[in-house]
Design a protein around this motif. Structure first.
Motif, short mmCIF file in Angstrom:
data_model
loop_
_atom_site.label_atom_id
_atom_site.label_comp_id
_atom_site.label_asym_id
_atom_site.label_seq_id
_atom_site.Cartn_x
_atom_site.Cartn_y
_atom_site.Cartn_z
N SER A 178 147.40 17.72 70.20
CA SER A 178 147.12 18.30 68.54
C SER A 178 148.23 19.27 68.47
CB SER A 178 146.02 18.68 68.47
OG SER A 178 145.94 19.20 67.25
N LYS A 205 146.78 22.64 68.87
CA LYS A 205 145.97 22.80 69.92
C LYS A 205 145.62 24.10 70.31
CE LYS A 205 148.01 21.93 73.98
NZ LYS A 205 148.66 21.20 75.03
N PHE A 247 142.94 25.14 68.00
CA PHE A 247 141.63 24.20 68.13
C PHE A 247 140.91 24.80 69.26
CE2 PHE A 247 140.29 20.80 70.98
CZ PHE A 247 139.21 20.33 70.21
N THR A 250 139.53 19.70 63.04
CA THR A 250 140.44 19.04 64.04
C THR A 250 139.47 18.35 64.97
OG1 THR A 250 141.35 21.35 63.75
CG2 THR A 250 141.92 19.94 65.90
N LYS A 265 138.90 14.79 63.56
CA LYS A 265 140.20 14.00 63.80
C LYS A 265 140.28 13.44 65.20
CE LYS A 265 142.95 15.76 59.86
NZ LYS A 265 144.18 16.42 59.48
N TYR A 266 140.05 14.43 66.17
CA TYR A 266 140.24 14.27 67.44
C TYR A 266 139.37 12.98 67.90
CZ TYR A 266 139.76 14.33 72.45
OH TYR A 266 139.75 14.08 73.85
#
Length: 641
Positions: free
Chosen positions: A332, A335, A338, A525, A528-529
């Protein structure tokens, strides 16, 4: 391909073998005699195809086999590199030897699949037969395992998924490989796996007509092949179990210092499963190495096993995996943020201060989320303690449903949204009570017997990451939802551009993925992951599809519950779904046009939809009734005071 493996690098007892007095045993004896006699004449470095006039340059040796050696070979006109299997005519001078090579060529040349070593061309001159094959620069899994000793579970999932894909293609062409092992799985420059070596491959024959030749590699032979019952698709599946075991533990499951003892262990299906293996890995290995061929899973079912569906499968592996264990990270652009945001929102302590410093100040909504997460944690612990004390189900249910069910209860959204399709008082409790009443009423009044489809919304994929973030799922209309550990819910619509956020049911915030409020960045986030992970790594659960909904999602998760046998999901509009782990069957109960509909997705992922009113008069198959009873049992435990 037989010659691409280096025999000296195989584990004990792993070389391909033929049973004495069977076709092929003389070839191995003859090879040993020749190897200890005078050396053959030196082969030319430049080789010309007599038919086309093309010239090739022979390079280094890649591997050796019973009949041949494999070399790097470069087309001098194009610079394309091949793996060339070179068989001296002196090694195949007898008719049955030549027939074996011709059969291998005929089987391999028609195969076209991305996970099968590609066959390019073959020719011969006065000295040799040449077979030009796809060049795999990373050599084989045997070489990788020799350097690595053992592989990680994500790597094993990655390789197995590709092996199963190639093997399924072979079986669809009615071809049995008959020598699946690490040395016959080749790895390309881009770390793609290719099944090769078709020296022992054969056409699938009916059970009564199968050749009883014992051929293959000792550690990978199945009980039925050893017992001279012939080789079928199930024997390739057995070998797949041996391959999986070997990758995870660094040794074949039946390897001993004595070949007779190895065969005894195989015939009895006797091997050990160390505690270092995950429960899912143990379950899959046990099913692949079932003593009775009919008890082994079909290739279609293997990739739906919990070992794959509940574990991370990388899209790609770096080349460094050939010599060292990989480190898997969330890919990402945000990251670092996140990690901080996820830790702060979903249970972290040390990163919480850093996160809020990044945001400069706490908003009221953030305070509410934090309080909600804290309250939910206490609620879940309380519910789990209550559920652990349950040792029997309500009286009156059939004995088959009286298994002890240990429920893990998650979710806290408790009132209805503004959607007109919702129940009037759609708290989590009222949804469960309504479904319980309907399902119990149907079962109590339904006759025994054997008895089609609306635009049903249902969960096609799911992932439980509640140890850190929450429960994610994908609906049949491609909406992705996450019920977070803090009790809030987010949906990513099918357009992948719109997010719906529910702090409480009936309070929906809508925003674009290109303009995410700062305090939602962490959760978006994660959302989406989850969406990316399920899209790339999980298979759909059945044949039902729905039209994508780019407007207000009518379905989102209120609560999910797990038992030892099944996953149960309750949704805001009264939809109730149960997924059974062991055979991947599913039940979906929902209302459509003011009528209850029950959909059953069987082991083959084929769906049937019934009106509940018709089941009351016609009855249903026993397997469906059994699952309905278990589902009611789960609901009753959910409602137990």
């Amino acid at each position: 391909m037989e010659l691409l493996r280096n025999i000296s690098q195989q584990p004990t007892n792993s070389n391909r073998m033929y049973e004495p007095n069977q076709p092929g045993s003389c070839e191995l004896r003859r090879k040993r005699t020749e190897d200890h006699g005078h050396a053959p004449a030196e082969m030319s470095k430049i080789i010309t195809d007599p038919a086309t006039g093309k010239c090739y340059c022979r390079g280094k040796v890649l591997g050796k086999g019973g009949f041949a050696k494999c070399y790097e070979m470069t087309d001098l006109s194009t610079s394309k590199v091949y793996a060339a299997k070179i068989i001296p005519h002196t090694r195949v001078s007898k008719p049955h030897q030549r027939e074996k090579i011709d059969r291998e060529i005929e089987l391999h040349r028609v195969l076209h699949h991305k996970h099968i070593v590609h066959f390019y061309h073959h020719f011969e001159d006065k000295d040799n037969i040449y077979i030009l094959l796809e060049y795999c620069s990373r050599r084989s899994l045997a070489h990788i395992l020799k350097a690595r000793k053992v592989l990680t579970e994500p790597e094993v999932r990655y390789y197995l998924r590709q092996i199963v894909s190639g093997l399924k293609y072979l079986h669809e062409q009615e071809i049995l490989h008959r020598d699946l092992k690490l040395g016959n799985f080749f790895v390309s420059e881009t770390m793609e796996l290719k099944v090769g070596d078709f020296g022992l491959a054969a056409k699938l024959e009916p059970a009564g007509n199968r050749r009883k030749t014992i051929c293959g590699t000792p550690n990978y032979l199945s009980p039925e092949v050893l017992n001279k019952q012939g080789h079928g698709c199930e024997s390739d599946v057995w070998a797949l179990g041996c391959v999986m075991y070997t990758m995870l533990l660094g040794r074949p499951p039946f390897e001993t210092t004595n070949l007779k003892e190895t065969y005894r262990c195989i015939r009895e299906a006797r091997y050990s499963l160390p505690s270092s293996l995950s429960p899912q890995a143990k379950q899959l290995i046990s099913s692949l190495l079932a003593k009775t061929p009919e008890d082994r899973p079909h290739l279609d079912h293997i990739l739906r096993h919990d070992f794959f569906s509940q574990g991370f499968v990388p899209e790609r592996l770096p080349a460094s995996c050939c010599h060292s264990a990989p480190e898997f990270h969330v890919s990402s652009p945000a990251k670092s943020f996140f990690k901080k945001a996820a830790a702060a929102l979903f249970g972290g302590k040390r990163d919480k201060v850093k996160y809020y410093e990044t945001l400069n100040k706490l908003t009221k909504e953030e305070e509410e989320i934090y309080k909600l997460r804290h309250d939910l944690k206490k609620t879940v612990i309380s519910q789990q303690q209550q559920n652990k004390q349950m040792t029997e189900v309500r009286k009156g249910l059939p004995p088959t449903t009286r298994d002890t069910i240990r429920l893990i209860v998650r979710g806290s959204l408790g009132s209805c949204s503004s959607s007109s399709e919702c129940l009037e008082d759609s708290t989590t409790g009222s949804v469960a009570e309504t479904i319980t009443s309907v399902l119990r009423g149907c079962l109590e009044n339904m006759p025994k017997g054997e008895p089609n489809c609306s635009n049903l919304q249902w969960v096609t994929k799911w992932v439980d990451y509640s140890n850190k973030y929450g429960f994610g799922y994908q609906l049949s209309d491609h909406i992705v939802g996450v019920l977070f550990n803090n009790g809030t819910h987010m949906s990513l619509l099918a357009d992948k551009k719109t997010v719906h956020y529910y702090a409480e049911l009936g309070q929906c915030s809508v925003f674009s993925t290109s303009d995410v409020p700062e305090h939602f960045v962490g959760q978006v986030t994660v959302l989406k992951y989850f969406a990316h992970y399920m899209e790339e790594n999980l298979m759909d659960g059945g044949d039902l599809v729905s039209q994508p909904d780019t407007h207000m999602p009518r379905l989102y998760l209120l609560q999910w519950l797990k038992s030892d046998r099944a996953l149960m999901m309750l949704f805001n509009d009264g939809t109730f779904q149960v997924n059974f782990y062991h055979d991947h069957t599913k039940i979906i109960l929902c209302t459509q046009r003011e009528e209850y509909m029950l959909t059953y997705i069987n082991e083959e992922r084929v769906s049937s939809t019934f009106r509940l009113s018709s089941l009351l008069t016609s009855g249903c198959p026993a397997d469906l009734r059994q699952r309905m009873e278990y589902s009611l049992n789960m609901l009753l435990q959910r409602l137990e005071p």
